[in-house]
Design an enzyme around this catalytic site. Sequence first.
Site, PDB file in Angstrom:
ATOM      1  N   LYS A  92     -18.294 -18.791   0.481  1.00 39.22           N
ATOM      2  CA  LYS A  92     -19.733 -18.601   0.663  1.00 39.22           C
ATOM      3  C   LYS A  92     -20.430 -17.907  -0.503  1.00 39.22           C
ATOM      4  CE  LYS A  92     -19.689 -18.493   5.703  1.00 39.22           C
ATOM      5  NZ  LYS A  92     -20.022 -17.710   6.897  1.00 39.22           N
ATOM      6  N   GLY A 132      -9.518  -9.865  -1.054  1.00 42.48           N
ATOM      7  CA  GLY A 132      -8.401 -10.238  -0.196  1.00 42.48           C
ATOM      8  C   GLY A 132      -7.710 -11.541  -0.516  1.00 42.48           C
ATOM      9  N   GLY A 137     -12.887  -4.588   0.634  1.00 37.51           N
ATOM     10  CA  GLY A 137     -14.287  -4.198   0.806  1.00 37.51           C
ATOM     11  C   GLY A 137     -14.760  -3.220  -0.246  1.00 37.51           C
ATOM     12  N   ARG A 152       0.821  -1.219   0.000  1.00 35.69           N
ATOM     13  CA  ARG A 152       0.000   0.000   0.000  1.00 35.69           C
ATOM     14  C   ARG A 152       0.857   1.272   0.000  1.00 35.69           C
ATOM     15  NH1 ARG A 152      -5.033  -1.833   3.974  1.00 35.69           N
ATOM     16  NH2 ARG A 152      -6.212  -2.847   2.313  1.00 35.69           N
TER      17      ARG A 152
END
Length: 395
Positions: free
Chosen positions: A197, A353, A376, A35
């Site tokens: 999921k 991620g 996110g 980052r």
Amino acid sequence: MTTINDFDFKDKKALIRVDFNVPLDEHFKVTDTTRIVSAKPTIFKILEDGGSCVLMSHLGRPKGISPEFSLEHIVDVVTEIIGVSVKFVNDCVGSSVEEAVNSLEAGEIVLLENLRFYDEEKGGDHEFAKQLSKLGDIYVNDAFGTAHRAHASTTIVAQFFEGKKCFGNLLAKEIESINKVFKDSEKPVTAILGGSKVSSKITVIENILDKVDHLIIGGGMSFTFIKAQGGSIGDSICEDDKQELALEILKKAEEKGVKVHLPVDVVAADAFSNEANTQFVDIYHIPDGWQGLDAGPKSNIGFSFIIAQSKTILWNGPLGVFEMKKFAKGTIELGNAIADATAEGAFSLVGGGDSVAAVKQFGFADKVSYVSTGGGAMLEMLEGKSLPGIEAILT
């Protein structure tokens, strides 16, 4: 879209929201500098123009002032990566900060203390944002990882910079990359969704069905689709309450002419362990006591064939439990296929991620077109949501 390239920063102070929320070890050493490295082009452009940089970021989730979350821990690393000595001020608002910023000369950088030491940051407090706004002439948002949050430093502060706000290089690239997949894509477009999921990807699937030609569904979420179609999945992970939804997704895809590709075989294991016994089995006939932990060889060949024909590729989520060597092959083969397609001219975007971790772990970061820096935020953009940090610059 207004970017830093639309401004001359000579003799200007740029207030830059960066995302320096980096992982630290127990000795407060930075374990992944991605980052910080990603923010370098934006900082460089401003310094080369003859401007100065006021960097603001959060780190972790502190409860009030917490020394372990101080950005002072990363000053040396930022200095090393940028190649310019970075000053540090142990607050982010107030007279001492304003004094330090006012004394900045062209070519200098100051890093402010952790924004989240103040509850007002997450609360999107107007007065706190106003105090931050005193620290720069031009506001630059270069923090994609927090663009989905309406925080004081990512969204509210922009209100005080009418005509003097823009995207940094990193955030502009993130927006361009998503647009290349969703708005300006070259067909055929293939999306690969993995992970455990279905529930975490429902909105993503619904949003991308109008934009893709092929949808590869892998990882743990594939078993919900297989069981919904009458398959025996043994002890594999499954969201039983999402089976009906899985069938609805397949029906919608068919109606929209999207070809859905599920694994046809898996690496099944008799335990969730790298030491487990394994066998290749048909995904519709996994024996009791066994669970699918990776895509099998036939699936890998099939997926690679689809990817080779694709011109635009979106990858979000691994095909197996790649953290264990025994179950990493599906994800590695997928990475190889995407790298090969990219080398042949396809545009490939990797986000989320686990996918990003896999790309870094297996050396694909330089072999795909773009690796997103925001988990996110990326997910919300894939869901079709507008992000407050982006809207604040555009309006």
